[in-house]
Every structure is written in C-alpha cells, then in structure tokens.
Design an enzyme around this catalytic site. Structure first.
Site, PDB file in Angstrom:
ATOM      1  N   ASP A 268       1.855   6.879   1.238  1.00 16.77           N
ATOM      2  CA  ASP A 268       1.061   5.652   2.087  1.00 16.77           C
ATOM      3  C   ASP A 268      -0.267   6.018   1.417  1.00 16.77           C
ATOM      4  OD1 ASP A 268      -0.369   4.375   3.658  1.00 16.77           O
ATOM      5  OD2 ASP A 268       0.757   4.977   5.359  1.00 16.77           O
TER       6      ASP A 268
ATOM      7  N   ASP B  41       0.961  -1.207  -0.046  1.00 17.97           N
ATOM      8  CA  ASP B  41      -0.198   0.099  -0.159  1.00 17.97           C
ATOM      9  C   ASP B  41       0.928   1.364  -0.111  1.00 17.97           C
ATOM     10  OD1 ASP B  41       1.037  -0.181   2.760  1.00 17.97           O
ATOM     11  OD2 ASP B  41      -1.026  -0.085   3.528  1.00 17.97           O
TER      12      ASP B  41
ATOM     13  N   LYS C  32       5.050   5.341  18.154  1.00 18.19           N
ATOM     14  CA  LYS C  32       4.404   6.776  17.928  1.00 18.19           C
ATOM     15  C   LYS C  32       4.634   7.840  18.950  1.00 18.19           C
ATOM     16  CE  LYS C  32       0.549   5.252  15.046  1.00 18.19           C
ATOM     17  NZ  LYS C  32      -0.744   5.242  14.990  1.00 18.19           N
TER      18      LYS C  32
END
Ligand code: GTP
Length: 332
Positions: free
Chosen positions: A223, A111, A162
């Site tokens: 992305d 992807d 993250k």
C-alpha cells in the site's frame, strides 16, 4: 475481460501530493510515473480499454498518457466534480464501459503496488460465477484494515470494520484493492452521491444474497500510503521483487536512467534509482531505496538508504548522509 477502471481520485490526506503539483499516481517509481506500472500490468493481463476515474489534479494525467496508445491501450479520462468515493467513482464511469451485462470488468485502486495474477482473479470470477470477485491479501497485523473473512470455498461471508479487540480479529485477510465486477452489478450502485465500495456497496450486495468471491493471493503487495512506502516500492520494482513490464531497464541493484552520469567506480545498491540529470562522482556509495533525480553526489560521498534527493541538490565530496536523512515529499 478486456476493460478496466482505475481509481486515482479521492479527497483524503492520503492523496496530498508527494511533491508540489504531482498527484501520487504520477510520482516516479523505478523511473516512470507509478501509474505506468499498473497500466502496463493491466495491458499484459489482456486489458485493452481503461477508464481512469479521478477527482484530483486530473489535468496531469492526460498530457502524459494521452490516448494510451504508447502502452497499447485505449485510455479515457473521467473527472468527478466532487469526489464520489470508490463506489461512486465506479458508477460514474459506467456509461464509458463497452462490456456486455454479464462480462467481467477489472477495477483497481491506484495506490497499490502488487504482483497480483490478474488473469487468475478473472478465472476465479468466471469459474465461481460470482457477482464480484476480490483480491484478498494476508497481513501480519490486520488491526489497521477492514477484514474480509471467507468460507471454505472462498466465498466472502462479511465485511468487518477495523477490529478493536483481539476477539474481533477473525481473519488476517484484507481487501487488497483489486476487483472483478460483473458489468451489470456496477449499474446497481446509486448515482450522483458519494459511495464507498467497502462500507456500502459490498455489504449491501452481501445483504441481498449476491455472490462475492475472495481470491487470496499472497504475492507482492504494498500500500503506497506513505512516502517511505513509495521509495520501498520503487526499490522493489528495480530489484524485480515487484513485477512490472514498465521498468525501463534490467532488474538489479540499481537503475540508471538516460541522461544520468555515474562514475565507473561508484557503488549503487539496494534498488537505487539514478534519474536523468543526476551525477554520481567517483567513489560515491549510494545504497538502498534511494532516489536521485537532478542531484549531484560528490566524490567519496556516502548516501544512506531511504533518502530522496531531487531538483539540484548537491551532496559535498566526502559527506555522509545517514539512512532516511533527506526527503522532498510530504510527511503524509
Ligand atoms: P471510500 O471507499 O470511497 O471511502 O474510499 P477509501 O478511503 O476506502 O479509499 P482509499 O482512500 O483506500 O482509496 C482507494 C483508491 O480509490 C485509491 O486509489 C484512491 O485514489 C481511489 N479513490 C478514493 N476515493 C476516490 C474518489 O472519490 N474518486 C475517485 N475517482 N477515486 C477515489
């Protein structure tokens, strides 16, 4: 490096079909299923054998790509019964690989649209003697991504979740979703259960002293997590910003596919794709990252950027569709 694993499965909402019964890798970008661009780019970099690892609507890939010979490839398909995660999917296809234990195997996410210099990643892998080499890209706002800091030689020092606070943003480098694995490293991934490369395999390798090498390549990278990103990716392919040998036509402001009819004075700009069965009438203007497939745009109509018109939709003569007004794909 002559073989690759392409990851096109998973379970999350990110993989919800964009249009009914169309898994994301098969949604057209610049006139062909998105996956075609990745396969063609791998072929151009010297890959001959590809194992497509999937867990999701697997039955649509094989009828389209077959044994891969039309792309100069040999493609095999492996379907997981339950999604095994990125690492688990890689391990699950190990028996299909033909490379020797020390040979490099390319692995990439299905992807991501990128202009990555695949050969350069393989060269980096070979000259550094790494166990795994990763394509890293820099992003302006790294808060939504796991971070991958490296030392002065490019060796990966950590995989960080993250970042939650400004202090935790120690780098702007993120995992760009393409790797070269030493073949034997794939065999060390546990079998028969879900494994994430980012959360388990890579941190475990680091902890055991393995050499993970990062290659920062700030080339085109997108992305394709949202339908909007898909439309932008398609336009970038058409305009040549994203390189792919599989775009069916010359790079430019527009791509008109066989079977489409476009009035001579229609103005098509910004990477618009006119698909087979679409008719664009006199004086129509279509600009910017818009997809028309099986659509009719009447004389004097104006279709703004970021629209997706498919499947028999008709835009009346003189109508004005603002930017981003119509979409067929899901909101995810
Ligand atoms: P994990 O690392 O397994 O937790 O997945 P992730 O959520 O980090 O991966 P992401 O959703 O970013 O997907 C990366 C690529 O791997 C995409 O091309 C997915 O289609 C593919 N992928 C993700 N999960 C699976 C899976 O379970 N099986 C297969 N075959 N592919 C997967």
């Amino acid at each position: 490096m002559t073989e690759a694993i392409l990851l096109v499965g998973g379970k999350g909402t990110r993989l919800r079909p964009m249009t009914v019964n169309t898994p994301k890798p098969m949604v057209p970008a610049a006139g062909v299923p998105f996956l075609t661009h990745q396969l063609a780019r791998a072929r151009a970099a010297g890959v001959e054998h590809i194992v497509l690892a999937t867990s999701y609507l697997a039955e649509v890939f094989e009828p389209y790509f077959g044994d891969g010979s039309s792309l100069g490839l040999h493609i095999e398909y492996v379907t997981e019964r339950e999604p095994l995660g990125t690492g688990g999917a890689i391990r699950n296809v190990a028996s299909r690989l033909r490379s020797g234990p020390d040979e490099p195997v390319l692995i990439f996410n299905g992807d991501i649209l990128t202009g990555l210099d695949i050969r350069a990643l393989v060269d980096t892998h070979e000259t550094s003697g790494a166990d795994v080499s990763l394509h890293l890209t820099r992003v302006e706002d790294p808060r939504a991504f796991g971070l991958v800091p490296t030392d002065a030689t490019g060796r990966v020092t950590a995989f960080l979740e993250k970042p939650q606070t400004p202090e935790e943003i120690v780098t702007d480098q993120i995992n760009a979703g393409a790797y070269v694995f030493r073949r034997s490293v794939i065999d060390t991934i546990p079998t028969g259960r879900p494994v994430s490369v980012e959360r388990e395999t890579f941190p475990d390798l680091l902890a055991t002293g393995a050499h993970l090498q990062g290659m920062v390549d700030s080339t085109y990278w997108l992305d394709l997590g949202t339908p909007q990103a898909f439309v932008r990716g398609s336009a970038d392919l058409v305009m040549g910003r994203a390189p792919s040998p599989a775009v069916p036509g010359r790079r430019g402001d527009r791509l008109v596919l066989d079977g489409a009819t476009v009035a001579p004075d229609a103005k098509l700009t910004g990477g618009t794709v006119i698909g087979a069965g679409a008719t664009v009438g006199e004086g129509a203007r279509v600009d910017g990252s818009t997809v028309l497939a099986g659509a009719v745009v009447g004389d004097g109509a104006h279709v703004g950027a970021d629209n997706e018109l498919r499947d028999g939709v008709r835009v009346w003569c003189g109508a004005r569709l603002p930017d981003g007004a119509v979409r067929f794909s899901s909101d995810q």
